[in-house]
Design a protein around this motif. Structure first.
Motif, PDB file in Angstrom:
ATOM      1  N   HIS A 287       0.762  -1.099   0.068  1.00 48.20           N
ATOM      2  CA  HIS A 287       0.021  -0.019   0.008  1.00 48.20           C
ATOM      3  C   HIS A 287       0.950   1.325   0.128  1.00 48.20           C
ATOM      4  CE1 HIS A 287      -3.146  -2.864   1.283  1.00 48.20           C
ATOM      5  NE2 HIS A 287      -3.976  -2.088   0.696  1.00 48.20           N
ATOM      6  N   LEU A 288       1.998   1.180   0.701  1.00 46.71           N
ATOM      7  CA  LEU A 288       2.790   2.542   0.762  1.00 46.71           C
ATOM      8  C   LEU A 288       3.709   2.492  -0.490  1.00 46.71           C
ATOM      9  CD1 LEU A 288       1.548   2.317   3.263  1.00 46.71           C
ATOM     10  CD2 LEU A 288       3.587   3.413   4.410  1.00 46.71           C
ATOM     11  N   VAL A 289       3.213   3.010  -1.715  1.00 44.07           N
ATOM     12  CA  VAL A 289       4.112   3.009  -2.997  1.00 44.07           C
ATOM     13  C   VAL A 289       4.220   4.385  -3.259  1.00 44.07           C
ATOM     14  CG1 VAL A 289       3.264   0.542  -3.345  1.00 44.07           C
ATOM     15  CG2 VAL A 289       1.773   2.672  -4.118  1.00 44.07           C
ATOM     16  N   SER A 290       5.025   4.594  -4.384  1.00 45.32           N
ATOM     17  CA  SER A 290       5.382   5.820  -5.143  1.00 45.32           C
ATOM     18  C   SER A 290       4.166   6.333  -5.631  1.00 45.32           C
ATOM     19  CB  SER A 290       6.473   5.696  -6.137  1.00 45.32           C
ATOM     20  OG  SER A 290       7.772   5.159  -5.766  1.00 45.32           O
ATOM     21  N   GLY A 291       4.078   7.687  -5.473  1.00 45.93           N
ATOM     22  CA  GLY A 291       3.054   8.478  -6.205  1.00 45.93           C
ATOM     23  C   GLY A 291       2.929   9.863  -5.337  1.00 45.93           C
ATOM     24  N   TYR A 292       1.690  10.562  -5.526  1.00 48.33           N
ATOM     25  CA  TYR A 292       1.665  12.028  -4.905  1.00 48.33           C
ATOM     26  C   TYR A 292       0.511  11.632  -3.809  1.00 48.33           C
ATOM     27  CZ  TYR A 292       1.042  17.127  -5.094  1.00 48.33           C
ATOM     28  OH  TYR A 292       0.898  18.149  -4.484  1.00 48.33           O
ATOM     29  N   ASP A 293       1.018  12.075  -2.883  1.00 49.43           N
ATOM     30  CA  ASP A 293       0.183  12.038  -1.394  1.00 49.43           C
ATOM     31  C   ASP A 293      -0.764  13.310  -1.391  1.00 49.43           C
ATOM     32  OD1 ASP A 293      -1.073  11.751   0.887  1.00 49.43           O
ATOM     33  OD2 ASP A 293       0.754  11.257   2.115  1.00 49.43           O
TER      34      ASP A 293
ATOM     35  N   ARG B  37       2.807  16.257  -1.207  1.00 52.69           N
ATOM     36  CA  ARG B  37       4.266  15.859  -1.409  1.00 52.69           C
ATOM     37  C   ARG B  37       4.357  14.311  -1.893  1.00 52.69           C
ATOM     38  NH1 ARG B  37       7.357  20.560  -1.089  1.00 52.69           N
ATOM     39  NH2 ARG B  37       7.399  21.286   0.908  1.00 52.69           N
ATOM     40  N   PRO B  38       5.392  13.983  -2.486  1.00 49.28           N
ATOM     41  CA  PRO B  38       5.642  12.514  -3.004  1.00 49.28           C
ATOM     42  C   PRO B  38       5.236  11.605  -1.856  1.00 49.28           C
ATOM     43  CG  PRO B  38       7.237  14.062  -4.067  1.00 49.28           C
ATOM     44  CD  PRO B  38       6.449  14.828  -3.066  1.00 49.28           C
ATOM     45  N   ALA B  39       4.546  10.835  -2.055  1.00 49.41           N
ATOM     46  CA  ALA B  39       4.142   9.881  -1.195  1.00 49.41           C
ATOM     47  C   ALA B  39       5.640   9.001  -0.417  1.00 49.41           C
ATOM     48  CB  ALA B  39       3.425   8.532  -1.715  1.00 49.41           C
TER      49      ALA B  39
END
Length: 395
Positions: free
Chosen positions: A362-368, A373-375
C-alpha cells in the motif's frame, strides 16, 4: 458526585493554573478535516519554458507535474531568471509553492515577445510569504522550478522563467479560520481580567496535558453567569478564540484519552486516514513521558492495518508504547525517536515488523494528496529506521 473538571488554563509564562472547567464551547467545531483546498487558475506571462514544463506543453511529458515553485529575485534590477546566491533570505521570502499543478493551456504571449502565456491549475501552499500570498513581490521576473523526491532527498529541476504571474496574488479566505468566541462551562469562580494562557486537557487521574500553540487562549473575561453544571460553578464568556479549532470528531477520541486512553491495540484501525492522523495527534499530546525502555527490548509492530502513512505511525506508536502510544507522526520525529531516544525505546533496538507485506503493497510511490508531497513509501520507512540503527526484521 462532584462535576469533573476536564480542562485547565495555565498562565503562559508562569504555568500557574488560572482556571479549571468542565467543558469549552468553541474548541471543537463541525468542520471537514482535512480542509479541502480551492483550486485556482494561474497564468505564467511571457514564459520561456524548459524541462518538465516544456515537456507538458509539447506533449513529450505529462501535463500534471505535482508541485511547482515560482521564485522571484529580490533585486528588481536582476535579469529575469537570474538567481541570487544559494540560501538568499530575501529570495526565499519571494518564493511561492503551488501544489497539485497541471498545465491546462498555452498560447503566444500577448506582448508579442515570441514567448508563451501558460495556464496552470493548482492551489497555493498556505504560508506567510508575500503577506500570505496577497501582495506580489517587487521583482522583475520569476524562476520556475519543479521539486521532486529522489531516493529520499528533495531535488529541483528548472522549468524555465517568466516575466510575471497572473492569478496568484490576491486575498483568500483563511484556510483555518479561528473558532467562535469561547465559553468556559462549569468553571471554578475566580477567573477575571486579561490573560495569555495555554490550554491543557486533564485526565481523570489529574494528569494535565498541555496542547499546542494553535490552541492557545489569549483574551479577557467578558461576563460570568451561574452554571447549570454545578451550584458552585460559573460559565465564563471570553473574547478569545482558538486560532486553530479542532475537528468535531476529535471530541469522542479525546474523551477516551481523558478516561485513561485506549485499553487495547488497533482501535484506530477502523478509522479512515484523516481520523488516523487525528489519532496520532491525540497520542502525541497525551503521551506519558517516561524513561526509554532498557536496551535489548524487542518490539513487535503489528502491520496488519498499515495501509497508509498515518496508519504506520499508529502502529509503531503502539509497538513501542502500547495502546494509544506515540513514536512520532512524521519522518522527522521518527528519526528523532529512533536515533536519539526519548520516544520510549533506547536507540539501537530490535523491531519485528509483522505482516510487513501490507505496507509494502500500500505504501508505494505516487503523489500524496494529504501531505501534498511525493508519497512516503514502505522502502522510505525501512531505510529511515535502518539508517537510524533499528535492527529491523521484516516478516
Amino acid at each position: 458526585m462532584s462535576t469533573p473538571l476536564r480542562w485547565r488554563l495555565l498562565d503562559e509564562e508562569t504555568g500557574v493554573t488560572l482556571a479549571d472547567f468542565t467543558d469549552i464551547d468553541g474548541l471543537f467545531i463541525d468542520r471537514v478535516f482535512p480542509i479541502e483546498p480551492s483550486y485556482e487558475r494561474y497564468t505564467l506571462l511571457s514564459c520561456a519554458p524548459s524541462g518538465p514544463l516544456l515537456a507538458a506543453i509539447d506533449g513529450t511529458g505529462p501535463a500534471w507535474f505535482g508541485n511547482f515553485v515560482v521564485e522571484g529575485a529580490h533585486d528588481p534590477g536582476r535579469p529575469v531568471g537570474e538567481r541570487c546566491e544559494d540560501q538568499c533570505w530575501e529570495c526565499a521570502q519571494n518564493m511561492e509553492e503551488l501544489l497539485d499543478v497541471r498545465v491546462i493551456g498555452h498560447r503566444p504571449a500577448a506582448d508579442g515577445s515570441g514567448l508563451l502565456d501558460i495556464d496552470l491549475e493548482g492551489h497555493r501552499r498556505d504560508d506567510d510569504n508575500n503577506q500570505g500570498g496577497t501582495v506580489a513581490p517587487m521583482v522583475s521576473g520569476y524562476r520556475l522550478l519543479v521539486w521532486s523526491t529522489v531516493n529520499g532527498s528533495s531535488e529541483e529541476t528548472s522549468a524555465g522563467k517568466c516575466r510575471d504571474i497572473a492569478g496568484l496574488f490576491h486575498e483568500r479566505p483563511e484556510s483555518w479560520p479561528p473558532g467562535p468566541p469561547l465559553t468556559l462551562l462549569g468553571c471554578r469562580p475566580g477567573l477575571s481580567g486579561s490573560f495569555q494562557a495555554e490550554l491543557a486537557h486533564v485526565r481523570v487521574d489529574g494528569t494535565a496535558h498541555t496542547m499546542g500553540w494553535e490552541q492557545r487562549v489569549f483574551g479577557s473575561v467578558v461576563t460570568s453567569r451561574p452554571s447549570t453544571l454545578g451550584d458552585d460553578l460559573v460559565d465564563v464568556v471570553l473574547d478569545a478564540r482558538i486560532p486553530e479549532p479542532m475537528a468535531a470528531n476529535d471530541r469522542q477520541m479525546w474523551g477516551m484519552w481523558r478516561a485513561g486512553g485506549p485499553t487495547q491495540p488497533n482501535l484506530w484501525a477502523q478509522l479512515d486516514r484523516s481520523d488516523r492522523y487525528l489519532w496520532v495527534g491525540a497520542a502525541a499530546i497525551h503521551r506519558i513521558h517516561a524513561p526509554d525502555k532498557p536496551a535489548g527490548t524487542v518490539y513487535h509492530l503489528d502491520g496488519r492495518h498499515s495501509t497508509d502513512y498515518d496508519a504506520f505511525f499508529c502502529a509503531i506508536g503502539e509497538a513501542v508504547n502500547g495502546p494509544g502510544g506515540w513514536f512520532g507522526g512524521d519522518l522527522f520525529w521518527l528519526h528523532e525517536n529512533a536515533a536519539t531516544g526519548g520516544g520510549g525505546a533506547t536507540p539501537g533496538f530490535r523491531m519485528i515488523w509483522h505482516n510487513s507485506e501490507v505496507a509494502r503493497t500500500h505504501l508505494v510511490s505516487g503523489y500524496d494528496r494529504k501531505s501534498w508531497r511525493p508519497a512516503v513509501t514502505f522502502d522510505d520507512l525501512v531505510q529511515c529506521l535502518t539508517e537510524d540503527g533499528v535492527q529491523l526484521e521484516l516478516r
